[in-house]
Enzyme design. Structure first.
Site, PDB file in Angstrom:
ATOM      1  N   LYS A   1       3.848   9.589   8.389  1.00  0.00           N
ATOM      2  CA  LYS A   1       3.726   9.207   9.504  1.00  0.00           C
ATOM      3  C   LYS A   1       4.537   9.659  10.682  1.00  0.00           C
ATOM      4  O   LYS A   1       4.285  10.935  11.107  1.00  0.00           O
ATOM      5  CB  LYS A   1       3.480   7.449   9.678  1.00  0.00           C
ATOM      6  CG  LYS A   1       2.438   7.096   8.616  1.00  0.00           C
ATOM      7  CD  LYS A   1       1.974   5.813   8.807  1.00  0.00           C
ATOM      8  CE  LYS A   1       0.452   5.647   7.962  1.00  0.00           C
ATOM      9  NZ  LYS A   1       0.709   4.881   6.925  1.00  0.00           N
TER      10      LYS A   1
ATOM     11  N   ASP B   1       9.177   2.841  -0.191  1.00  0.00           N
ATOM     12  CA  ASP B   1       8.071   3.495   0.799  1.00  0.00           C
ATOM     13  C   ASP B   1       8.635   3.303   2.090  1.00  0.00           C
ATOM     14  O   ASP B   1       7.945   2.235   2.455  1.00  0.00           O
ATOM     15  CB  ASP B   1       6.941   3.128   0.088  1.00  0.00           C
ATOM     16  CG  ASP B   1       5.713   3.695   1.001  1.00  0.00           C
ATOM     17  OD1 ASP B   1       6.230   4.417   1.764  1.00  0.00           O
ATOM     18  OD2 ASP B   1       4.563   3.543   0.574  1.00  0.00           O
TER      19      ASP B   1
ATOM     20  N   TYR C   1       0.995  -1.211  -0.040  1.00  0.00           N
ATOM     21  CA  TYR C   1       0.054   0.143   0.100  1.00  0.00           C
ATOM     22  C   TYR C   1       1.026   1.112  -0.032  1.00  0.00           C
ATOM     23  O   TYR C   1       1.863   1.278   0.864  1.00  0.00           O
ATOM     24  CB  TYR C   1      -0.915  -0.140   1.315  1.00  0.00           C
ATOM     25  CG  TYR C   1      -1.689   1.121   1.308  1.00  0.00           C
ATOM     26  CD1 TYR C   1      -2.759   1.404   0.381  1.00  0.00           C
ATOM     27  CD2 TYR C   1      -1.643   2.249   2.281  1.00  0.00           C
ATOM     28  CE1 TYR C   1      -3.489   2.577   0.319  1.00  0.00           C
ATOM     29  CE2 TYR C   1      -2.499   3.600   2.161  1.00  0.00           C
ATOM     30  CZ  TYR C   1      -3.407   3.424   1.345  1.00  0.00           C
ATOM     31  OH  TYR C   1      -4.192   4.775   1.371  1.00  0.00           O
TER      32      TYR C   1
HETATM   33  C1  PLP Z   1       0.023   5.006   5.381  1.00  0.00           C
HETATM   34  C2  PLP Z   1       0.836   4.720   4.379  1.00  0.00           C
HETATM   35  C3  PLP Z   1       1.016   5.518   2.933  1.00  0.00           C
HETATM   36  C4  PLP Z   1      -0.151   6.868   2.745  1.00  0.00           C
HETATM   37  O1  PLP Z   1       0.006   7.607   3.825  1.00  0.00           O
HETATM   38  P1  PLP Z   1      -0.903   8.661   4.033  1.00  0.00           P
HETATM   39  O2  PLP Z   1      -0.432   9.690   4.903  1.00  0.00           O
HETATM   40  O3  PLP Z   1      -2.044   8.040   4.663  1.00  0.00           O
HETATM   41  O4  PLP Z   1      -1.456   9.335   2.666  1.00  0.00           O
HETATM   42  C5  PLP Z   1       1.933   5.419   2.111  1.00  0.00           C
HETATM   43  N1  PLP Z   1       2.739   4.290   2.325  1.00  0.00           N
HETATM   44  C6  PLP Z   1       2.638   3.509   3.272  1.00  0.00           C
HETATM   45  C7  PLP Z   1       3.595   2.264   3.322  1.00  0.00           C
HETATM   46  C8  PLP Z   1       1.794   3.651   4.300  1.00  0.00           C
HETATM   47  O5  PLP Z   1       1.666   2.778   5.415  1.00  0.00           O
END
Ligand code: PLP
Length: 426
Positions: free
Chosen positions: A267, A239, A144
């Site tokens: 985050k 990511d 994700y």
């Molecule tokens: C939470 C998350 C995102 C998206 O971040 P948002 O601040 O919710 O847009 C992207 N990549 C990973 C791995 C995530 O866990």
């Protein structure tokens, strides 16, 4: 434990907000029941609208690595807010924050701050396309990366719960330009890169998967991605929106010693405020406007309140021994949970990394999205409700990580393990 106020708020919310929630991960679709509404949190504890107290392992899905309302973070944010909450012009706080990020994360020489993880990954893809002149992206089943169109394909987590392979409303050209390989399977990546020779701009991966539940990279997997992307002229994007500043100050790339071309953060980087970031070498980042031709902008980007909270968070995390402590707390919890499951005769697999873990109801190893999907999710749903009834708030999905913070004490863990034992016996 009454939840009358939460129930009333949810009834009202459903009339005003789609499904009553501003992010589908907050709904309880896959575990059943109505989401709890919260009003206050401190350290490892969170209080719902009916004043029930719970030990929190969601921690806002990661940002609250120091626990809720950490005094140093709150003080920094409040004093920044008193000076004005946004100027739409550069500030010293952004320079300070950029210095900390570039010093901590090996692959980042230059960084751009945005307002969410989604914005970070979306911008990283555009940057990769700009740099390579290619259009396709390769991601992993169950990875994700936020809700950018090209990445909403086999995206794990919230989508997996609803059986959505690819979101409605995504332009078919975007979906078609996204290739999907299997996590921990270098051969599946090689095949796709060879079949799309010269067309793939980037491979994007969560170096420690966090959205199929926690799945760590098998030995050689990240190294294989590094070699293959270099060989095929694609960029490697890590990511690290979850793993950044969580598994180490330098993220998963510093733990595994594999350096990506572009890194996405989110985050934790905002200390509980909306911040994301993407960064790379000075050479790659010179594509970004106003230096280069790749446009990306944001009215509230580098927001001073969020920067102040981020700086305070990174300063706390930089104190010696912090990550050893987070690892020790995680191990105590993970080993404890395994022990309680064994005593109860319930098969379980606990995947973990520093500050992250997932309990799967299965006796088989969980190494990718297929093996995560093959676990007993109905059992997880019952377990989730048992834990709530015993005072512990877990992520309402099998495909999410439990987030541990520095505020989780030995007493919290003992209480959590008691709750696990009671949930399993009921
Ligand atoms: C939470 C998350 C995102 C998206 O971040 P948002 O601040 O919710 O847009 C992207 N990549 C990973 C791995 C995530 O866990």
């Amino acid at each position: 434990m009454s939840r009358a106020k939460s129930a009333q708020l949810f009834r009202d919310a459903k009339n005003l907000i789609p499904g009553g929630v501003n992010s589908p991960a907050r709904a309880w679709g896959s575990v059943g029941g109505d989401p709890i509404f919260f009003k206050r949190a401190s350290g490892s504890r969170i209080w719902d609208a009916d004043d029930n107290e719970l030990i929190d392992y969601v921690c806002s899905w990661g940002p609250m690595i120091l626990g809720h309302a950490h005094p140093a973070v709150i003080d920094a944010a409040v004093s920044a807010a008193r000076q004005g909450t946004s100027f739409g012009a550069p500030t010293e706080l952004e320079v300070e924050m950029a210095r900390r990020v570039t010093e901590a994360v090996p692959s980042i020489e230059v960084v751009r701050f945005v307002s969410s993880g989604t914005e970070a990954t979306m911008s990283a893809l555009r940057l990769a396309r700009a740099k390579t002149g290619r259009s396709k992206i390769l991601k992993f089943n169950g990875g994700y990366h936020g809700h950018e169109d090209a990445l909403l394909v086999e995206a794990g987590s919230g989508l997996a719960n609803q059986g959505i392979a690819s979101s409605a409303g995504v332009h078919p050209d975007y979906a078609a330009a996204t290739l999907v390989a299997d996590f921990n399977d270098v051969a599946s990546v090689r095949l796709l890169l060879e079949a799309n020779e010269g067309e793939v701009a980037a491979v994007i991966v969560e170096p420690i998967a966090g959205n199929m539940g926690v799945v760590t990279p098998a030995p050689g997997f990240l190294e294989g991605l590094r070699d293959l992307t270099t060989e095929h002229g694609a960029l490697l994007i890590f990511d690290e929106v979850i793993s950044g500043f969580r598994v180490a100050l330098g993220g998963a790339q510093s733990v595994y010693g594999v350096t990506p071309d572009i890194t996405c953060l989110g985050k934790i980087v905002g200390g509980g405020f909306p911040v994301g970031a993407y960064g790379a070498s000075a050479e790659i980042m010179s594509e970004v406007a106003p230096l280069g031709p790749m446009y990306q902008a944001g009215t509230l980007s580098g927001n001073p309140v969020a920067m102040a909270a981020g700086i305070a968070t990174l300063d706390e995390l930089s104190k010696p021994g912090t990550y050893e402590r987070i690892q020790a707390i995680t191990d105590r919890l993970a080993d404890g949970v395994l022990g309680v499951f064994a005593d109860a005769g319930v098969p379980a697999v606990v995947n973990r990394a520093c500050g992250l873990m997932t309990v799967f109801f299965t006796s088989n190893p969980v190494t990718d999205m297929d093996s995560a999907s093959a676990t007993d999710r109905e059992a997880f749903g019952a377990f989730f409700h048992g834990m709530i009834d015993n005072g512990v708030y877990l992520p309402p999905s099998q495909f999410e990580a439990w987030f541990v913070s520095t505020a989780h004490s030995d007493a919290d863990i003992a209480e959590t393990l008691d709750a696990v034992a009671r949930s399993l016996s009921s």
